[in-house]
Design a protein around this motif. Structure first.
Motif: not given
Length: 991
Positions: A264-268, A298-305, A308-313, A319-324
């Motif tokens: 926790y919190p990682f899954s690979v 980290n969800y609350n942090f990214n939600l506040t800022n 939540l998403y990272r732009a896709s190439l 986009a993709r969720p920041f946690n993937f």
């Protein structure tokens, strides 16, 4: 770009007196020098160091060069360089444009005379490696070493003659196990909402969740079918606080090797795909990783800022969720995470809490792992393959030679020569996407080893959902859940795709040969009169058993879009030979569609020759050819299949090569002036139509299986030929009306009807409930002759001396040699009872077929007789008082007539021989076996056997009643008259 000095370490040596910035300086007053020679180490990074200005007609590097420009995002150029030779190591960032740049000329930029990357010691001794651009424009380009760019770079070779024999063009990650994974994101989303915190397997499914797509929002759900793996870790966070972390993975593709690590919190999750390296022919294990790390913090942090998403190439706007994170290399934490082995799914993990509905924070993500660094984005105007990152462009106006070349392309390869393509034998070219335009000036353009069949990079779809929530047990234990569900369909490699394919052979024999697998998805043009999809010989070296050969056994031309029309794409084609595979994604007409600018007007004509020894697949298919030969497979996936020719050979009577004609959803029509069908399986989902003007024959081979589900048609009776070795099955589904139209000639119940009348070997009528077979003639009076007629299922139903499923029109009669109703042989009863108004007729005299005749053994001799006749329990064909079924020799065999003689006291010589009622019996006499003057003693017939005992006897001679089935005469001869010899001829009457 990455500064060059970070990629290698070397002593910094600057050329004396070179202090101007390349691309920003003006030529010296004395003009260009004749030769610039670097035999040591020339390195500079701007800023802070100035880049050297190279102004020379001849450039030769036998040492090491490394130039980096951190300010200008454009390739570095030299001035007035006409001859460029590299024998050493040449590095650069962002790259080089190598041509003749004359600041005072008009034009300023033109082709250099020669670019030569030599590679004297071994193919990789000479190297040019850049981060971004490597653009070479020269009349003659020769590469025997290595040309390399980064994954996001551009390699362009433009010249009149481009010779890449034995050289290597690659990107920096080529051959590595962990190639950077590239994705094409499909949906993404976060939400916090109530969910049912209970899960059951078979299948295991996530809650419905809202996700974003390119054009709005959608509902998504991850579903894991039976066979998913379960991985669970339970952590005690305190005396009354448990954390349950679970990962569930379903592997639906070829890659089944998935390892799960978590803490926790990682899954690979790691997937491994085993592939064969196309260059070294060694086995590689490519890897792909999915990392997930959502927490409340980290969800609350990214939600506040708002992050939540990272732009896709790929594609732009996704986009993709920041946690993937999907990667080709393991995350830095991977070695430190414990491996969690799979275990049986335990649904009770989710029932220990008291709340059924819980408030969950969850994220959904779906992406496609692609083999290219970048592909055009449908959301970005002007985004095309010609401007994606990671592309190679090789353009030759006079000649292009790729023999033994090795190319590994990040995204897109453009190959083009309008002159002569010298070939690519033993090349190893790996490109996810390409556009190819090749031409030949010697009459033969061969595409062999131009593309590897597989790009060795893991590809496929991945969908994931992760949720976090809390619950509590009845005794107050706090429960925290984090659940990740992943479904994937990964493959260890991808098939290369060609956007545009143009192949031209405008001279000589005008032939194009394809030995590679070519998958075309946008446009096709083949300018040639002959096209051959040919085979590849086996590799010349012995490979280990775990390594596959680098090329297919045979070539393939696969049109994977319905935008491509076969006939329009091959406007000059006259001869087509296929020994591999042709796949077309729409209906195709294999015929010459002539059009401008190749012909003055638009018209269509048949091919001169069509030969298929491989596989042809299309949605619908029509082949028009004067000569047609097929021992391969012709298949339609949705429409009709028509083969129309002047002369057609389907199968080979001389070999056991099996051919197949398959149209599961359409008609099959086989029409020719002369049509031979041997060793073939023909299956029509609807109607089977046969037609031939001169010949329709199976050459009496028994390996034909013809199946239809909506009736049969013989559209014309040919002059000669039969299908007496073929099995034709007509299937009528429930409540259907199956129409059979036949053009055979009605010759009555005689064996003559089975010759040169398209007689069938077997006709199987298989009826469903309420189905009807309607038989009708093509003209006023026609007949269908079949060696063995078989009725199955509801076709066996009888009522009032008729098979209720058979509706036979007055203008048609079905003649059969044998009849099986289910498993019962009813040839004679059906005939004698005049079933179906007497339109089912038995021909017991026909015994020349494969299915309705059997063998009778007479000593060492074998004779053929009608099976139904031989097994009859009612008929006594030879009149010997024994019914056929129990008679060892149920019929008279004329060639086996044996004359027996004995002396009867007071009656003279008595002769007896076997005969049948109505036969013409001729008795011959002579004084020796070699006498030339045999005379007829008696010619008569016996209407009834045995002869009535009251029949008077006349002298000489007179019949005698001796045995059933025997003819007899008494002759008033005495022994004193000398030797006498007799023979008998029996002519059996026609039945």
């Amino acid at each position: 770009m990455t500064p060059i000095h970070k990629r290698f370490r070397m002593a910094r040596t600057a050329a004396v007196g070179l202090s101007l910035l390349l691309g920003m300086a003006t030529p010296t007053a004395r003009g260009a020098q004749d030769l610039f020679l670097n035999a040591g180490v020339l390195q500079a990074t701007y800023p802070p160091e100035p880049l050297p200005m190279i102004d020379a007609i001849r450039f030769l590097n036998v040492g090491t060069i490394g130039l980096t420009n951190l300010v200008l995002p454009q390739p570095i150029e030299f001035q007035n360089t006409v001859y460029i030779t590299n024998r050493g190591r040449w590095l650069g960032s962002p790259g080089y444009r190598l041509l003749t740049f004359d600041p005072t000329g008009n034009p300023q930029r033109r082709m250099a005379a020669v670019f030569h990357n030599e590679g004297l010691v071994n193919p990789n001794a000479a190297e040019v490696s850049v981060d971004g651009w490597l653009i070479v424009q020269a009349t003659n380009i020769i590469n025997r070493g290595r040309l390399e760019i980064s994954s996001f770079g551009q390699l362009n070779l433009t010249g009149e003659t481009v010779d890449l024999r034995g050289g290597e063009l690659r990107f920096m990650e080529s051959g590595l196990t962990n190639i950077t994974a590239r994705t094409y994101d499909l949906h993404w989303g976060f939400e916090t909402n109530p969910i049912v915190g209970r899960f059951n397997d078979s299948p295991l499914a996530s809650p419905l969740h809202v996700v974003q797509v390119l054009n709005g929002f959608a509902l998504a759900r991850v579903v894991l079918p039976a066979g998913f793996s379960s991985h669970v870790q339970i952590y005690a966070l305190g005396p009354s606080n448990l954390l349950i972390q679970a990962v569930y993975v379903y592997n639906g593709g070829e890659i089944q090797d998935a390892e799960v690590r978590m803490d926790y919190p990682f899954s690979v999750i790691r997937w491994q795909g085993v592939v064969t390296n196309p260059v070294t022919r060694t086995r590689l294990t490519n890897e792909l990783y999915l990392t997930e790390f959502l927490t409340p913090g980290n969800y609350n942090f990214n939600l506040t800022n708002g992050t939540l998403y990272r732009a896709s190439l790929n594609p732009v706007g996704a986009a993709r969720p920041f946690n993937f994170l999907v990667s080709g290399a393991p995350p830095v934490i991977y070695p430190f995470l414990p491996t969690v082995p799979p275990e049986a799914f335990d649904p009770t993990l989710y029932t220990i809490g008291t709340s059924i509905v819980v408030e969950a924070t969850n994220a959904g993500y779906r992406t496609r792992v692609i083999p290219a660094v970048m592909v055009p984005s449908e959301t970005q105007p002007g985004s095309v393959f010609s401007n994606v990152m990671g592309r190679f462009e090789i353009l030759a106006s006079r000649a292009l030679d790729l023999n033994a070349a090795r190319l590994s392309v990040p995204s897109y390869l453009r190959l083009e020569t309008t002159g002569h393509f010298a070939g690519s034998a033993n090349a190893q070219i790996e490109a996810p996407y390409s556009s190819i335009r090749l031409s030949s000036t010697n009459g033969l353009l061969e595409v062999r080893h131009l593309q590897l069949p597989v790009v060795s990079r893991i590809v496929g779809d991945l969908q994931a959902w992760v949720g976090m929530w809390t619950n509590a047990t009845a005794d107050g234990i706090s429960l925290q859940y984090k659940v990740l569900m992943v479904s994937n369909y990964f493959l260890p490699g991808a098939q290369p795709m060609i956007k545009d394919l143009v192949l031209s052979s405008p001279q000589g024999q005008r032939e194009v040969r394809i030995a590679d697998r070519l998958n075309v998805f946008d446009s096709l043009l083949i300018e040639a009169e002959r096209l051959t999809i040919t085979t590849n010989p086996p590799v010349s070296v012995t490979l280990p058993p775990f390594i596959s050969e680098p090329f297919h056994i045979a070539g393939e031309l696969n049109l994977v879009t319905n935008r491509i029309s076969w006939a329009e794409s091959l406007p000059q084609l006259r001869y087509l030979t296929n020994e591999g595979t042709i796949t077309i994604s729409n209906a195709a007409t294999f015929a010459g569609l002539r059009r401008p600018p190749y012909y003055p007007t638009v018209y269509q004509e048949p091919y001169e020759g069509f030969v298929n020894r491989g596989t042809v697949i299309a949605q619908g298919l029509e082949v028009q050819s004067r000569y047609l030969e097929s021992t391969g497979t012709n298949t339609t996936t949705a429409g009709h299949l028509r083969l129309i020719a002047t002369e057609a050979l389907l199968g080979s009577g001389a070999t056991n090569l099996w051919g197949r004609i398959l149209a599961p959803l359409g008609d099959v029509e086989l029409r020719a002036g002369r049509l031979w069908i041997t060793n073939h399986e023909v299956r029509s989902g609807r109607r089977l139509i046969l037609g031939a003007d001169e010949i329709l024959s199976d050459l009496d081979t028994t390996n034909n299986w013809l199946v239809a589900r909506d009736g049969l048609t013989l559209s014309v009776r040919p002059t000669r030929g039969d299908l007496r070795g073929s099995t034709v099955t007509n299937v009528a589904p429930d409540y259907s009306r199956n129409v059979v139209i036949w053009a055979g000639e009605d010759r009555g119940p005689t064996p003559a009807g089975f010759t040169n009348n398209v007689a069938l070997g077997r006709l199987v009528l298989d009826a469903g409930f309420g189905a009807t077979f309607r038989f009708q003639g093509l003209g006023v009076s026609n007949a269908l002759y079949v060696d063995q007629l078989i009725l199955l299922n509801y076709a066996t139903n009888e009522l009032n001396n008729a098979f209720t499923a058979l509706d036979i029109a007055p203008n048609l009669v079905i003649y059969y040699a044998d009849l099986l109703v289910g498993t019962n042989r009813l040839a004679e009863p059906v005939n004698s009872s005049r079933y179906n108004n007497g339109r089912l007729r038995w021909v017991p005299a026909f015994a020349d077929g494969f299915y309705g005749a059997t063998n009778v053994f007479l000593g060492t001799r074998v004779i053929r007789i009608n099976t139904a006749l031989a097994l009859s329990t009612e008929l006594d064909s030879d009149g010997d008082g024994i019914v056929n079924a129990f008679d060892p020799v149920p019929v008279l065999v004329p060639e086996d007539v044996t004359v027996r003689a004995h002396w009867a006291q007071g009656q003279g010589l008595v002769l007896t021989w076997p005969t049948v009622p109505g036969a013409t019996n001729t008795l011959w006499e002579a004084t020796s076996l070699t006498a030339p003057d045999w005379r007829v003693v008696l010619r008569t017939n016996f209407a009834v056997l045995p002869l009535p005992p009251a029949e008077p006897c006349t002298t000489p001679p007179c019949p005698a009643n001796l045995l059933p089935g025997r003819g007899a005469v008494r002759l008033p001869v005495e022994p004193a008259q000398g030797p006498r010899f007799y023979r008998v001829e029996v002519e059996v009457p026609s039945r």
